[in-house]
Design a protein around this motif. Structure first.
Motif, PDB file in Angstrom:
ATOM      1  N   ILE A 102       5.216 -10.241  -1.723  1.00 45.57           N
ATOM      2  CA  ILE A 102       4.515  -9.044  -1.271  1.00 45.57           C
ATOM      3  C   ILE A 102       3.575  -8.611  -2.388  1.00 45.57           C
ATOM      4  O   ILE A 102       4.012  -8.426  -3.528  1.00 45.57           O
ATOM      5  CB  ILE A 102       5.488  -7.920  -0.904  1.00 45.57           C
ATOM      6  CG1 ILE A 102       6.378  -8.373   0.256  1.00 45.57           C
ATOM      7  CG2 ILE A 102       4.725  -6.650  -0.524  1.00 45.57           C
ATOM      8  CD1 ILE A 102       7.439  -7.371   0.651  1.00 45.57           C
ATOM      9  N   TYR A 103       2.320  -8.472  -2.038  1.00 51.07           N
ATOM     10  CA  TYR A 103       1.303  -8.128  -3.016  1.00 51.07           C
ATOM     11  C   TYR A 103       0.786  -6.728  -2.726  1.00 51.07           C
ATOM     12  O   TYR A 103       0.732  -6.301  -1.566  1.00 51.07           O
ATOM     13  CB  TYR A 103       0.148  -9.132  -2.939  1.00 51.07           C
ATOM     14  CG  TYR A 103       0.595 -10.560  -3.105  1.00 51.07           C
ATOM     15  CD1 TYR A 103       0.892 -11.352  -2.002  1.00 51.07           C
ATOM     16  CD2 TYR A 103       0.739 -11.116  -4.374  1.00 51.07           C
ATOM     17  CE1 TYR A 103       1.318 -12.661  -2.151  1.00 51.07           C
ATOM     18  CE2 TYR A 103       1.159 -12.435  -4.531  1.00 51.07           C
ATOM     19  CZ  TYR A 103       1.452 -13.194  -3.411  1.00 51.07           C
ATOM     20  OH  TYR A 103       1.876 -14.481  -3.574  1.00 51.07           O
ATOM     21  N   TRP A 104       0.388  -6.028  -3.787  1.00 59.82           N
ATOM     22  CA  TRP A 104      -0.057  -4.650  -3.657  1.00 59.82           C
ATOM     23  C   TRP A 104      -1.418  -4.450  -4.304  1.00 59.82           C
ATOM     24  O   TRP A 104      -1.723  -5.063  -5.332  1.00 59.82           O
ATOM     25  CB  TRP A 104       0.946  -3.700  -4.342  1.00 59.82           C
ATOM     26  CG  TRP A 104       2.279  -3.674  -3.672  1.00 59.82           C
ATOM     27  CD1 TRP A 104       3.374  -4.422  -3.979  1.00 59.82           C
ATOM     28  CD2 TRP A 104       2.657  -2.856  -2.560  1.00 59.82           C
ATOM     29  NE1 TRP A 104       4.413  -4.117  -3.131  1.00 59.82           N
ATOM     30  CE2 TRP A 104       4.001  -3.156  -2.253  1.00 59.82           C
ATOM     31  CE3 TRP A 104       2.002  -1.892  -1.796  1.00 59.82           C
ATOM     32  CZ2 TRP A 104       4.695  -2.536  -1.212  1.00 59.82           C
ATOM     33  CZ3 TRP A 104       2.691  -1.269  -0.763  1.00 59.82           C
ATOM     34  CH2 TRP A 104       4.017  -1.595  -0.483  1.00 59.82           C
ATOM     35  N   GLY A 105      -2.193  -3.570  -3.695  1.00 56.68           N
ATOM     36  CA  GLY A 105      -3.421  -3.126  -4.319  1.00 56.68           C
ATOM     37  C   GLY A 105      -3.145  -2.017  -5.321  1.00 56.68           C
ATOM     38  O   GLY A 105      -2.002  -1.587  -5.496  1.00 56.68           O
ATOM     39  N   GLN A 106      -4.206  -1.540  -5.955  1.00 55.28           N
ATOM     40  CA  GLN A 106      -4.047  -0.554  -7.022  1.00 55.28           C
ATOM     41  C   GLN A 106      -3.909   0.862  -6.477  1.00 55.28           C
ATOM     42  O   GLN A 106      -3.493   1.767  -7.209  1.00 55.28           O
ATOM     43  CB  GLN A 106      -5.248  -0.615  -7.981  1.00 55.28           C
ATOM     44  CG  GLN A 106      -6.526   0.067  -7.491  1.00 55.28           C
ATOM     45  CD  GLN A 106      -7.300  -0.727  -6.444  1.00 55.28           C
ATOM     46  OE1 GLN A 106      -6.875  -1.809  -6.024  1.00 55.28           O
ATOM     47  NE2 GLN A 106      -8.443  -0.192  -6.035  1.00 55.28           N
ATOM     48  N   GLY A 107      -4.221   1.060  -5.218  1.00 55.71           N
ATOM     49  CA  GLY A 107      -4.107   2.375  -4.607  1.00 55.71           C
ATOM     50  C   GLY A 107      -5.424   3.118  -4.604  1.00 55.71           C
ATOM     51  O   GLY A 107      -6.232   2.972  -5.517  1.00 55.71           O
ATOM     52  N   THR A 108      -5.624   3.918  -3.570  1.00 57.67           N
ATOM     53  CA  THR A 108      -6.811   4.762  -3.484  1.00 57.67           C
ATOM     54  C   THR A 108      -6.378   6.143  -2.991  1.00 57.67           C
ATOM     55  O   THR A 108      -5.561   6.255  -2.080  1.00 57.67           O
ATOM     56  CB  THR A 108      -7.881   4.138  -2.559  1.00 57.67           C
ATOM     57  OG1 THR A 108      -9.067   4.926  -2.590  1.00 57.67           O
ATOM     58  CG2 THR A 108      -7.405   3.998  -1.117  1.00 57.67           C
ATOM     59  N   GLN A 109      -6.920   7.171  -3.618  1.00 62.15           N
ATOM     60  CA  GLN A 109      -6.503   8.539  -3.322  1.00 62.15           C
ATOM     61  C   GLN A 109      -7.205   9.058  -2.069  1.00 62.15           C
ATOM     62  O   GLN A 109      -8.429   8.938  -1.936  1.00 62.15           O
ATOM     63  CB  GLN A 109      -6.817   9.461  -4.496  1.00 62.15           C
ATOM     64  CG  GLN A 109      -6.490  10.924  -4.269  1.00 62.15           C
ATOM     65  CD  GLN A 109      -4.994  11.190  -4.210  1.00 62.15           C
ATOM     66  OE1 GLN A 109      -4.234  10.668  -5.030  1.00 62.15           O
ATOM     67  NE2 GLN A 109      -4.564  12.003  -3.244  1.00 62.15           N
ATOM     68  N   VAL A 110      -6.407   9.643  -1.190  1.00 65.00           N
ATOM     69  CA  VAL A 110      -6.932  10.348  -0.020  1.00 65.00           C
ATOM     70  C   VAL A 110      -6.446  11.792  -0.102  1.00 65.00           C
ATOM     71  O   VAL A 110      -5.240  12.036  -0.216  1.00 65.00           O
ATOM     72  CB  VAL A 110      -6.450   9.698   1.293  1.00 65.00           C
ATOM     73  CG1 VAL A 110      -6.825  10.569   2.496  1.00 65.00           C
ATOM     74  CG2 VAL A 110      -7.031   8.299   1.441  1.00 65.00           C
ATOM     75  N   THR A 111      -7.373  12.717  -0.084  1.00 67.38           N
ATOM     76  CA  THR A 111      -7.029  14.133  -0.127  1.00 67.38           C
ATOM     77  C   THR A 111      -7.643  14.836   1.068  1.00 67.38           C
ATOM     78  O   THR A 111      -8.863  14.751   1.285  1.00 67.38           O
ATOM     79  CB  THR A 111      -7.537  14.782  -1.424  1.00 67.38           C
ATOM     80  OG1 THR A 111      -6.995  14.084  -2.550  1.00 67.38           O
ATOM     81  CG2 THR A 111      -7.120  16.243  -1.491  1.00 67.38           C
ATOM     82  N   VAL A 112      -6.799  15.500   1.844  1.00 64.03           N
ATOM     83  CA  VAL A 112      -7.258  16.230   3.024  1.00 64.03           C
ATOM     84  C   VAL A 112      -7.039  17.715   2.777  1.00 64.03           C
ATOM     85  O   VAL A 112      -5.903  18.163   2.590  1.00 64.03           O
ATOM     86  CB  VAL A 112      -6.510  15.780   4.289  1.00 64.03           C
ATOM     87  CG1 VAL A 112      -7.089  16.480   5.523  1.00 64.03           C
ATOM     88  CG2 VAL A 112      -6.587  14.269   4.459  1.00 64.03           C
ATOM     89  N   SER A 113      -8.120  18.465   2.752  1.00 65.64           N
ATOM     90  CA  SER A 113      -8.027  19.896   2.488  1.00 65.64           C
ATOM     91  C   SER A 113      -7.896  20.664   3.806  1.00 65.64           C
ATOM     92  O   SER A 113      -8.446  20.265   4.829  1.00 65.64           O
ATOM     93  CB  SER A 113      -9.253  20.376   1.724  1.00 65.64           C
ATOM     94  OG  SER A 113     -10.422  20.171   2.488  1.00 65.64           O
ATOM     95  N   SER A 114      -7.190  21.765   3.742  1.00 65.67           N
ATOM     96  CA  SER A 114      -6.981  22.576   4.956  1.00 65.67           C
ATOM     97  C   SER A 114      -8.092  23.591   5.148  1.00 65.67           C
ATOM     98  O   SER A 114      -8.918  23.806   4.287  1.00 65.67           O
ATOM     99  CB  SER A 114      -5.629  23.282   4.869  1.00 65.67           C
ATOM    100  OG  SER A 114      -5.586  24.081   3.709  1.00 65.67           O
TER     101      SER A 114
END
Length: 114
Positions: A102-114
């Motif tokens: 199983i391989y993983w990427g480095q991740g990317t931030q998702v921010t949802v503001s209200s």
């Protein structure tokens, strides 16, 4: 070995949309599924969506009807189209691929503001 590079995260208001991309390289012939997990602060990493090569897709109940996973075979890329985003969708989104390991990427931030 498989390398995964993610892109497309960012900041969006509730109700908005984002599209994440995950490009695979290396031993891509060994891959039989790709998808996305996410991790919110203080929470465990959770499965969001999976694209099983051959056509099946799976989604977490919390994103069904709002997120769509797709694949461009020619580009060795998987996409996650995220619509009707909610603040609880905020987190780091990790691409993963299932092959000989199983391989993983480095991740990317998702921010949802209200």
């Amino acid at each position: 070995q498989v390398q995964l590079v993610e892109s497309g995260g960012g900041l969006v208001q509730a109700g908005g949309s984002l599209r994440l991309s995950c490009a695979a390289s290396g031993s891509i012939f060994s891959i039989n599924a790709m998808g996305w997990h996410r991790q919110a602060p203080g929470n465990q990493r959770e499965l969001v969506a999976t694209f099983i090569f051959g056509g099946n897709t799976n989604y977490a109940d919390s994103v069904k009807g709002r997120f769509t996973i797709s694949r461009d075979n020619a580009k060795n890329t998987v996409y996650l189209q995220m619509d009707s985003l909610k603040p609880e969708d905020t987190g780091v989104y990790y691409c993963y691929a299932v092959g000989r390991a199983i391989y993983w990427g480095q991740g990317t931030q998702v921010t949802v503001s209200s």
